[in-house]
Design a protein around this motif. Structure first.
Motif, short mmCIF file in Angstrom:
data_model
loop_
_atom_site.label_atom_id
_atom_site.label_comp_id
_atom_site.label_asym_id
_atom_site.label_seq_id
_atom_site.Cartn_x
_atom_site.Cartn_y
_atom_site.Cartn_z
N PRO A 99 1.71 1.67 6.47
CA PRO A 99 1.43 1.65 5.03
C PRO A 99 -0.06 1.78 4.73
O PRO A 99 -0.90 1.51 5.58
N GLY A 100 -0.36 2.17 3.48
CA GLY A 100 -1.73 2.22 3.03
C GLY A 100 -2.29 0.83 2.79
O GLY A 100 -1.61 -0.18 3.03
N PRO A 101 -3.52 0.75 2.32
CA PRO A 101 -4.15 -0.57 2.11
C PRO A 101 -3.40 -1.41 1.09
O PRO A 101 -2.87 -0.88 0.11
N THR A 102 -3.35 -2.70 1.35
CA THR A 102 -2.71 -3.61 0.40
C THR A 102 -3.61 -3.78 -0.81
O THR A 102 -4.78 -4.14 -0.69
N MET A 103 -3.07 -3.51 -1.99
CA MET A 103 -3.80 -3.68 -3.24
C MET A 103 -3.52 -5.09 -3.78
O MET A 103 -2.40 -5.59 -3.67
N GLU A 104 -4.53 -5.68 -4.39
CA GLU A 104 -4.36 -7.02 -4.96
C GLU A 104 -4.97 -7.06 -6.35
O GLU A 104 -6.08 -6.57 -6.56
N MET A 105 -4.22 -7.60 -7.30
CA MET A 105 -4.69 -7.76 -8.67
C MET A 105 -4.35 -9.16 -9.16
O MET A 105 -3.51 -9.85 -8.57
N THR A 106 -5.00 -9.57 -10.23
CA THR A 106 -4.69 -10.82 -10.92
C THR A 106 -4.23 -10.50 -12.32
O THR A 106 -4.78 -9.58 -12.96
N GLU A 107 -3.23 -11.21 -12.80
CA GLU A 107 -2.74 -10.94 -14.16
C GLU A 107 -3.89 -10.96 -15.16
O GLU A 107 -4.74 -11.85 -15.14
N GLY A 108 -3.90 -9.95 -16.02
CA GLY A 108 -4.97 -9.78 -16.99
C GLY A 108 -5.99 -8.76 -16.56
O GLY A 108 -6.84 -8.35 -17.36
N GLY A 186 3.81 -10.63 -9.10
CA GLY A 186 4.89 -10.39 -8.16
C GLY A 186 4.42 -9.52 -7.02
O GLY A 186 3.23 -9.22 -6.86
N TYR A 187 5.38 -9.09 -6.22
CA TYR A 187 5.11 -8.25 -5.05
C TYR A 187 5.72 -6.87 -5.29
O TYR A 187 6.93 -6.74 -5.44
N TRP A 188 4.86 -5.87 -5.29
CA TRP A 188 5.26 -4.52 -5.68
C TRP A 188 4.82 -3.52 -4.61
O TRP A 188 4.33 -3.90 -3.56
N TRP A 189 4.97 -2.24 -4.94
CA TRP A 189 4.48 -1.21 -4.02
C TRP A 189 4.08 0.02 -4.79
O TRP A 189 4.41 0.18 -5.96
N TYR A 190 3.32 0.87 -4.13
CA TYR A 190 2.91 2.15 -4.70
C TYR A 190 3.26 3.24 -3.70
O TYR A 190 3.39 3.00 -2.49
N HIS A 191 3.41 4.47 -4.22
CA HIS A 191 3.82 5.56 -3.34
C HIS A 191 3.60 6.91 -4.02
O HIS A 191 3.38 6.99 -5.23
N ASP A 192 3.69 7.93 -3.23
CA ASP A 192 3.65 9.29 -3.75
C ASP A 192 4.95 9.60 -4.48
O ASP A 192 6.01 9.08 -4.14
N GLY A 207 4.72 8.87 4.93
CA GLY A 207 3.85 7.71 5.06
C GLY A 207 3.03 7.35 3.84
O GLY A 207 2.21 6.44 3.91
N LEU A 208 3.22 8.04 2.72
CA LEU A 208 2.41 7.76 1.54
C LEU A 208 3.03 6.61 0.74
O LEU A 208 3.73 6.81 -0.26
N PHE A 209 2.77 5.39 1.20
CA PHE A 209 3.24 4.19 0.50
C PHE A 209 2.35 3.02 0.91
O PHE A 209 1.65 3.07 1.93
N GLY A 210 2.38 1.96 0.10
CA GLY A 210 1.61 0.76 0.41
C GLY A 210 2.05 -0.38 -0.49
O GLY A 210 2.83 -0.19 -1.43
N GLY A 211 1.55 -1.58 -0.21
CA GLY A 211 1.95 -2.77 -0.94
C GLY A 211 0.95 -3.17 -2.01
O GLY A 211 -0.25 -2.91 -1.90
N LEU A 212 1.46 -3.81 -3.05
CA LEU A 212 0.65 -4.34 -4.15
C LEU A 212 1.12 -5.75 -4.45
O LEU A 212 2.32 -5.99 -4.60
#
Length: 395
Positions: A99-108, A186-192, A207-212
């Protein structure tokens, strides 16, 4: 104003000599064509949103006036897995992976992700299933908010042609108790969503996917986070058996094929399902609360209502997250992570979480990854073969 309102000013003119009406009708048709061309240029080429297009399609979701931060993301071609084309996302071209790099965000928070397409056009041509489909890569995300210009689809022209770049804007909307909206934590993902065809099946398969992960303020922070993507052909992160676990027994380095933690560390998994098969996610020796984060909070009475589980069903497109303390009550060891559909695990759909001792040393003994997995032909043209399985041991 919506795009279709450009022509919503009465029926077309009646036949007959009415030059003024005919001119007006031609003008209206010109406006429709011009707007379509402008939207196409905005989407396909990554041009700045300007003029009328900005009024038709907002660049950012409501609540995101200015991005709080920005990152650069690269889509590149990686070494082939046998004959299989492999692509990956990376924060630099050199660190791209699947997977690609794990992305992390905070609400807001509002995040701007600029995607640079460095995949050769010739490679994208090989993956294309329809010669009329455009060449490009994209970034489509689950869970958070975005406008159509950041949808990452060919239908909205929000993809990136070879050699070009495009910025996608994601907004982690907060929970609104008054309106009853749940927010985006929550726990999500991104992809092509573009490579090969309009659904990005070939891009995901390559292989174009990763976690968020989107957190709320106050959420417990893990020491280590791993993304495990369960897919077709009994694969974990497009690998199976020995190829899914390449941890060095002396100097294990965490990564897509090396799940490692010291005893007592808080470990987090982002679990994602791709492809067409159902799976389950099971970790030996460890369990978690069946909540948003895998952690129990609240009063004792509330906590008593939360089930404790160590196996969870996962369907295509699903995602969830868990947290637990590595080695809690069970100590260091080599703990299997696998799908509990028996013929999936028999075919090599497993890896290992290595829990080191308090000094960071690999525990004694070992684990044997001898596997009966055989080379299986893809179920259909949209499926990619995972890396094969051999036998290896950690002593």
């Amino acid at each position: 104003m919506s795009a279709w309102r450009l022509t919503d000013d009465g029926p077309p003119p009646e036949p007959g000599p009415a030059p003024q009406a005919r001119t007006g009708f031609r003008t209206r048709r010109f406006l429709v064509v011009a707007a379509t061309v402008l939207l196409t240029l905005v989407g396909a080429g990554g041009f700045a949103v300007a003029g009328g297009a900005a009024a038709l399609l907002p660049e950012r979701p409501e609540g995101c006036d200015t991005p709080d931060r920005s990152i650069q993301l690269y889509a590149v071609e990686l070494p082939r897995d046998g004959t299989q084309i492999r692509l990956g996302y990376g924060l630099t071209p050199e660190t791209a992976s699947y997977p690609g790099p794990t992305m992390e965000m905070t609400e807001g928070e509002c995040l701007a992700v600029t995607l640079h397409n460095q995949v050769p056009a010739a490679t994208l041509e090989q993956l294309r299933t329809d010669p009329t489909h455009p060449l490009g890569v994209s970034l489509h995300v689950h869970g958070v908010k975005y406008t159509q210009l950041s949808d990452g689809t060919s239908q909205s022209f929000s993809y990136v042609p070879p050699g070009q770049s495009r910025t996608y804007t994601w907004y982690a909307k907060k929970r609104d108790r008054t309106a009853g909206t749940p927010g985006t934590a929550g726990y999500w993902w991104y992809h092509d969503h573009v490579v090969g065809g309009p659904h990005g099946t070939k891009g995901i398969g390559a292989g174009l996917f990763g976690g968020l992960v989107v957190r709320r303020p106050g959420d417990l922070r893990p020491d280590r986070t791993y993304t495990t993507v369960f897919g077709d052909q009994q694969s974990i992160n497009l690998r199976r058996g020995a190829a899914a676990d390449t941890c060095d027994p002396v100097n294990p380095q965490p990564g897509p094929t090396c799940i490692v933690a010291k005893k007592g560390e808080r470990v987090e998994f982002i679990v994602v399902g791709i492809g067409n098969d159902m799976h389950t996610f099971h970790v030996h020796g460890h369990s978690w609360a069946d909540t948003r984060t895998g952690v129990v909070t609240g009063t004792n009475a509330e906590a008593d209502q939360v089930p404790t589980i160590d196996n969870k069903t996962l369907g295509p497109g699903d995602s969830f997250g868990v947290q637990f303390i590595a080695g809690d009550s069970v100590g260091p060891g080599h703990w299997m992570v696998h799908c509990h559909m028996q013929f999936h695990s028999d075919a090599g759909m497993y890896t290992t979480m290595h829990v080191l001792d308090e000094n960071g040393q690999m525990p004694p003994g070992g684990h044997d990854h001898a596997t009966a997995a055989k080379a299986v032909a893809p179920a259909d043209a949209g499926q990619e073969q995972p890396a094969g399985a051999g036998a290896h041991q950690h002593k």
